[in-house]
Design an enzyme around this catalytic site. Structure first.
Site, PDB file in Angstrom:
ATOM      1  N   HIS A   1      34.284  -5.113 -11.107  1.00  0.00           N
ATOM      2  CA  HIS A   1      33.116  -4.568 -10.419  1.00  0.00           C
ATOM      3  C   HIS A   1      33.569  -4.205  -9.008  1.00  0.00           C
ATOM      4  O   HIS A   1      34.031  -5.069  -8.254  1.00  0.00           O
ATOM      5  CB  HIS A   1      31.974  -5.582 -10.390  1.00  0.00           C
TER       6      HIS A   1
ATOM      7  N   GLU B   1      32.747  -6.346  -5.966  1.00  0.00           N
ATOM      8  CA  GLU B   1      33.119  -7.764  -5.989  1.00  0.00           C
ATOM      9  C   GLU B   1      34.599  -7.839  -5.619  1.00  0.00           C
ATOM     10  O   GLU B   1      35.472  -7.696  -6.463  1.00  0.00           O
ATOM     11  CB  GLU B   1      32.818  -8.367  -7.359  1.00  0.00           C
TER      12      GLU B   1
ATOM     13  N   HIS C   1      35.723 -12.223 -10.582  1.00  0.00           N
ATOM     14  CA  HIS C   1      34.466 -11.597 -10.178  1.00  0.00           C
ATOM     15  C   HIS C   1      33.908 -12.281  -8.926  1.00  0.00           C
ATOM     16  O   HIS C   1      34.534 -13.175  -8.354  1.00  0.00           O
ATOM     17  CB  HIS C   1      33.445 -11.700 -11.310  1.00  0.00           C
TER      18      HIS C   1
ATOM     19  N   GLU D   1      34.050 -16.541 -11.420  1.00  0.00           N
ATOM     20  CA  GLU D   1      33.146 -16.124 -10.338  1.00  0.00           C
ATOM     21  C   GLU D   1      33.553 -16.921  -9.103  1.00  0.00           C
ATOM     22  O   GLU D   1      33.503 -18.154  -9.108  1.00  0.00           O
ATOM     23  CB  GLU D   1      31.699 -16.429 -10.717  1.00  0.00           C
TER      24      GLU D   1
END
EC number: 3.4.17.10
Length: 448
Positions: A90, A93, A220, A310
């Protein structure tokens, strides 16, 4: 490639006491040209253990550059596992992008400094680092900057496609096969799949076809948790929530996620970004269901086990936050990479000692097989325990062996297959439909 991999039991080889002190002024956000310069600078500093190659181009023509670390760059050595890190899927990110650039610099510096842990890792592993899968999206996000970046600005590629919802949906197929005793690995792609995915997704799938990756992580931002497959729920929402979707290797995936979480400075504490994840890990579908994601595709299409990391509450943290984030992730990035050396590995030969590519390796009690690479070598990540392992190939008599796996380096287990009698030469039928379809996934705005 060195023989006899042994890991340090204590982290006095801990990365916290390794490396030179790094001032915050050395950290910055890298636009595309800066990223390219940084990667080629590492290659220039460590020319004998690195290689740069491109797996393709983005919609706007930017190269998707990979930096490889190996004692023999550009060459697959039999019995040496392939590992990959993928960042910036992404575009907005961005922490994963910066961490992977820093990790590349760190591996080069520590190798040159004679750090035994890093030298062993590079000698015995072929490491591939893709700092940015979505360079076009990053440039859109970078124009906004950390202060005013929106939650979706730059998330997709130049055509506004979310790349983590752009892979062929193999979950629908494997969930059907579970009910019909069909294939459990290397599922077939739908017809015309190349026309159904974006250039960046196509490049990554071709990359996976060309390298026998064994372990991977996809970096991410927007939360702090280690997320493991499956991402897509088997069932409809129950009382407003999706349900846990376990793979055949659920306990192993939980262990891989915990490896990163507990080596990370604060992920394992659970409370981050206003959310709580026990031990800092979560099953993807239990969090929220996601279709056509990359980590599930890795597991169902290849020999690769991938989790999604994440790593920051802020999708585009300011440059001043990067030193703390690097220190918080440094040991975790190395510890997770080392997990590729657990389980079993070996060669599959015919009776004339010729290596057999694409032979299947199955483990009793684990409904997910892996295959040998073109050189006849295989790698099967496993938790400590005793297993019955079978190697098979069309035209050969299957061979089974029992092996006990410990907590340290991978156990070597080789197989020698005899040619089957002529009446048994017929290959086992292919259990699966080549052409399949699944509903289009709705847009999700979560971090993944």
């Amino acid at each position: 490639m060195q023989q006899g991999w042994t890991f340090p039991w204590v982290s006095a080889l801990l990365l916290g006491v390794m490396g030179l002190h790094v001032s915050s002024s050395e950290f910055q956000h890298h636009r595309y040209e800066d990223l390219v310069r940084a990667l080629f600078a590492v290659q220039s500093e460590c020319p004998y253990i690195t290689r740069i190659y491109s797996i393709g181009r983005s919609v706007e023509g930017r190269h998707l550059y990979v930096l490889e670390f190996s004692d023999n760059p550009g060459i697959h050595e039999a019995m040496e596992p392939e590992f990959k890190y993928v960042g910036n899927m992404h575009g907005n990110e961005v922490l994963g992008r910066e961490l992977l650039i820093k990790l590349s610099q760190f591996l080069c510096e520590e190798y040159r400094a004679g750090n035994q842990r890093i030298m062993r890792l590079i000698h015995d592993t072929r490491i591939h680092i893709l700092p940015s899968m979505n360079p076009d999206g990053y440039e859109v996000a970078a124009k906004q900057g950390p202060e005013s970046n929106g939650y979706l600005v730059g998330r997709g590629n130049a055509r506004q496609f979310d790349l983590n919802r752009n892979f062929p949906d193999l979950n629908a197929l494997v969930y059907y096969y579970e009910k019909t005793n069909g294939r459990n690995h290397h599922l077939p792609l739908p017809d015309n799949w190349e026309q159904q995915v974006e250039p960046e997704t196509l490049a990554v799938i071709k990359w996976m076809q060309n390298y026998n990756f064994i372990l991977s992580a996809n970096l991410h931002g927007g939360a702090v948790v280690a997320n493991y497959p499956f991402d897509k729920s088997r069932d409809a929402r129950i009382r407003g929530r999706t349900t846990y979707a376990a793979t055949a290797d659920d306990k192993l995936f939980r262990k891989l996620a915990r490896t990163y979480s507990y080596a990370h400075s604060w992920m394992h504490k659970g409370w981050n970004c206003g959310d709580f994840f026990d031990e800092g890990i979560t099953n993807g579908a239990s969090w929220y269901s996601l279709s056509k994601g990359m980590q599930d595709f890795n597991y169902l299409y290849s020999n690769c086990f991938e989790i999604t990391l994440e790593l920051s509450c802020d999708k585009f943290p300011p440059a001043s936050a990067l030193p703390r984030e690097w220190m918080g992730n440094r040991e975790a990035l190395v510890s997770y990479l080392e997990q590729v050396h657990h389980g079993i590995k070996g060669m599959v030969y015919d009776e004339n000692n010729n290596p057999l590519g694409n032979a299947e390796i199955s483990v009793a009690g684990a409904n997910h097989d892996v295959t040998t690479g073109v050189d006849g070598d295989y790698f099967r990540l496993l938790l400590p325990g005793t297993y019955t392992v079978t190697a098979s190939a069309p035209g050969y008599v299957p061979d089974s062996s029992t092996v006990t796996v410990g907590p340290a380096e991978a156990i070597q287990l080789h197989f020698y297959l005899k040619t089957a009698p002529k009446q048994n030469l017929k290959a086992k039928p292919h259990n699966g439909k080549k052409n399949h379809s699944s509903p289009k996934a709705p847009l999700k705005l979560g971090p993944r």
